[in-house]
Design an enzyme around this catalytic site. Sequence first.
Site, PDB file in Angstrom:
ATOM      1  N   GLY A   1      33.683  25.072  39.550  1.00  0.00           N
ATOM      2  CA  GLY A   1      33.373  25.420  40.927  1.00  0.00           C
ATOM      3  C   GLY A   1      33.353  26.930  41.124  1.00  0.00           C
ATOM      4  O   GLY A   1      33.610  27.703  40.198  1.00  0.00           O
TER       5      GLY A   1
ATOM      6  N   SER B   1      36.161  29.603  39.795  1.00  0.00           N
ATOM      7  CA  SER B   1      37.014  28.784  38.924  1.00  0.00           C
ATOM      8  C   SER B   1      37.422  29.518  37.649  1.00  0.00           C
ATOM      9  O   SER B   1      38.288  29.037  36.922  1.00  0.00           O
ATOM     10  CB  SER B   1      36.295  27.486  38.556  1.00  0.00           C
ATOM     11  OG  SER B   1      35.154  27.776  37.762  1.00  0.00           O
TER      12      SER B   1
ATOM     13  N   SER C   1      32.926  32.262  34.459  1.00  0.00           N
ATOM     14  CA  SER C   1      32.266  33.452  33.906  1.00  0.00           C
ATOM     15  C   SER C   1      33.226  34.286  33.073  1.00  0.00           C
ATOM     16  O   SER C   1      32.867  34.769  31.991  1.00  0.00           O
ATOM     17  CB  SER C   1      31.655  34.309  35.019  1.00  0.00           C
ATOM     18  OG  SER C   1      30.570  33.634  35.620  1.00  0.00           O
TER      19      SER C   1
ATOM     20  N   ALA D   1      21.307  37.547  32.466  1.00  0.00           N
ATOM     21  CA  ALA D   1      21.683  37.425  33.873  1.00  0.00           C
ATOM     22  C   ALA D   1      20.519  36.833  34.658  1.00  0.00           C
ATOM     23  O   ALA D   1      19.387  37.307  34.552  1.00  0.00           O
ATOM     24  CB  ALA D   1      22.046  38.798  34.426  1.00  0.00           C
TER      25      ALA D   1
ATOM     26  N   ALA E   1      20.805  36.265  38.132  1.00  0.00           N
ATOM     27  CA  ALA E   1      20.924  36.642  39.542  1.00  0.00           C
ATOM     28  C   ALA E   1      19.983  37.792  39.892  1.00  0.00           C
ATOM     29  O   ALA E   1      19.713  38.666  39.077  1.00  0.00           O
ATOM     30  CB  ALA E   1      22.361  37.033  39.870  1.00  0.00           C
TER      31      ALA E   1
ATOM     32  N   HIS F   1      30.233  41.737  38.106  1.00  0.00           N
ATOM     33  CA  HIS F   1      29.944  41.151  36.794  1.00  0.00           C
ATOM     34  C   HIS F   1      29.595  42.244  35.784  1.00  0.00           C
ATOM     35  O   HIS F   1      30.060  42.207  34.648  1.00  0.00           O
ATOM     36  CB  HIS F   1      28.793  40.135  36.885  1.00  0.00           C
ATOM     37  CG  HIS F   1      29.238  38.770  37.295  1.00  0.00           C
ATOM     38  ND1 HIS F   1      29.332  37.736  36.404  1.00  0.00           N
ATOM     39  CD2 HIS F   1      29.615  38.266  38.496  1.00  0.00           C
ATOM     40  CE1 HIS F   1      29.750  36.639  37.042  1.00  0.00           C
ATOM     41  NE2 HIS F   1      29.923  36.943  38.307  1.00  0.00           N
ATOM     42  N   ARG F   2      28.799  43.207  36.198  1.00  0.00           N
ATOM     43  CA  ARG F   2      28.424  44.303  35.290  1.00  0.00           C
ATOM     44  C   ARG F   2      29.641  45.093  34.829  1.00  0.00           C
ATOM     45  O   ARG F   2      29.728  45.494  33.669  1.00  0.00           O
ATOM     46  CB  ARG F   2      27.426  45.233  35.965  1.00  0.00           C
ATOM     47  CG  ARG F   2      26.032  44.672  36.044  1.00  0.00           C
ATOM     48  CD  ARG F   2      25.084  45.648  36.707  1.00  0.00           C
ATOM     49  NE  ARG F   2      23.741  45.096  36.753  1.00  0.00           N
ATOM     50  CZ  ARG F   2      22.861  45.359  37.709  1.00  0.00           C
ATOM     51  NH1 ARG F   2      23.168  46.201  38.689  1.00  0.00           N
ATOM     52  NH2 ARG F   2      21.662  44.816  37.669  1.00  0.00           N
TER      53      ARG F   2
ATOM     54  N   ARG G   1      32.612  44.097  34.340  1.00  0.00           N
ATOM     55  CA  ARG G   1      33.435  43.337  33.384  1.00  0.00           C
ATOM     56  C   ARG G   1      32.829  43.286  31.985  1.00  0.00           C
ATOM     57  O   ARG G   1      33.538  43.039  31.024  1.00  0.00           O
ATOM     58  CB  ARG G   1      33.627  41.898  33.873  1.00  0.00           C
ATOM     59  CG  ARG G   1      34.539  41.761  35.051  1.00  0.00           C
ATOM     60  CD  ARG G   1      34.993  40.322  35.238  1.00  0.00           C
ATOM     61  NE  ARG G   1      34.019  39.320  34.933  1.00  0.00           N
ATOM     62  CZ  ARG G   1      33.608  38.369  35.763  1.00  0.00           C
ATOM     63  NH1 ARG G   1      34.074  38.332  36.985  1.00  0.00           N
ATOM     64  NH2 ARG G   1      32.731  37.471  35.396  1.00  0.00           N
ATOM     65  N   ARG G   2      31.526  43.492  31.879  1.00  0.00           N
ATOM     66  CA  ARG G   2      30.849  43.344  30.593  1.00  0.00           C
ATOM     67  C   ARG G   2      31.205  44.454  29.619  1.00  0.00           C
ATOM     68  O   ARG G   2      31.345  45.606  29.997  1.00  0.00           O
ATOM     69  CB  ARG G   2      29.330  43.352  30.777  1.00  0.00           C
ATOM     70  CG  ARG G   2      28.820  42.108  31.394  1.00  0.00           C
ATOM     71  CD  ARG G   2      27.310  42.145  31.488  1.00  0.00           C
ATOM     72  NE  ARG G   2      26.944  41.434  32.704  1.00  0.00           N
ATOM     73  CZ  ARG G   2      25.905  41.683  33.454  1.00  0.00           C
ATOM     74  NH1 ARG G   2      25.069  42.640  33.123  1.00  0.00           N
ATOM     75  NH2 ARG G   2      25.676  40.983  34.535  1.00  0.00           N
TER      76      ARG G   2
END
Length: 185
Positions: free
Chosen positions: A9, A12, A15, A36, A38, A52-53, A55-56
Amino acid sequence: MTRTLLIGGARSGKSAYAEELATSSSASGKQVIYVATAQSGDAEMAQRIARHRQRRDAVWLTVEEPIELGAAIEKYSKPDTVLLIDCLTVWLSNLLFSEKIDFPEVGTIAPPACFYTQRAALLQALAQAQGDVILVTNEVGQGIVPQGAVSRWFVDEAGRLNQAVAAACERAVMTVAGLPLTLKG
């Protein structure tokens, strides 16, 4: 070569867990390619993408592909790579709204023609992938049946897509509260 579906979900931990798996592959010498799906359509989505970027891993190659996911798998999947695809439900939404169709509030939804061709291309490319593939997707069918024809179509098709991808994968893992629960493999 291993294909892994990570499902869960919203918020959760799916990712983050996918990124952990990709980091492990990177440590064993594989090149990580983050695909990606999105698109930054508004400020809120732009903030999500930015998080997200951040964290990569800096050495990962990022490919932005909102529609032609099967073609991206074909192009980038090699024996020494791991593709991290995040996320299938965003991709499904991109397909649904790709042609700017004005859908009815009630009744049958006829998705854009690209939905059928791109879904088939994804499943074929996944079956033929040469390297590891990690796919992230949302579980959206555990709640109530949503109101509105588009929402119901989306929940139904996300469920069908998740089933088809899970069948094509050697592993399937559900994340709940940041904890991975192995479903398959």
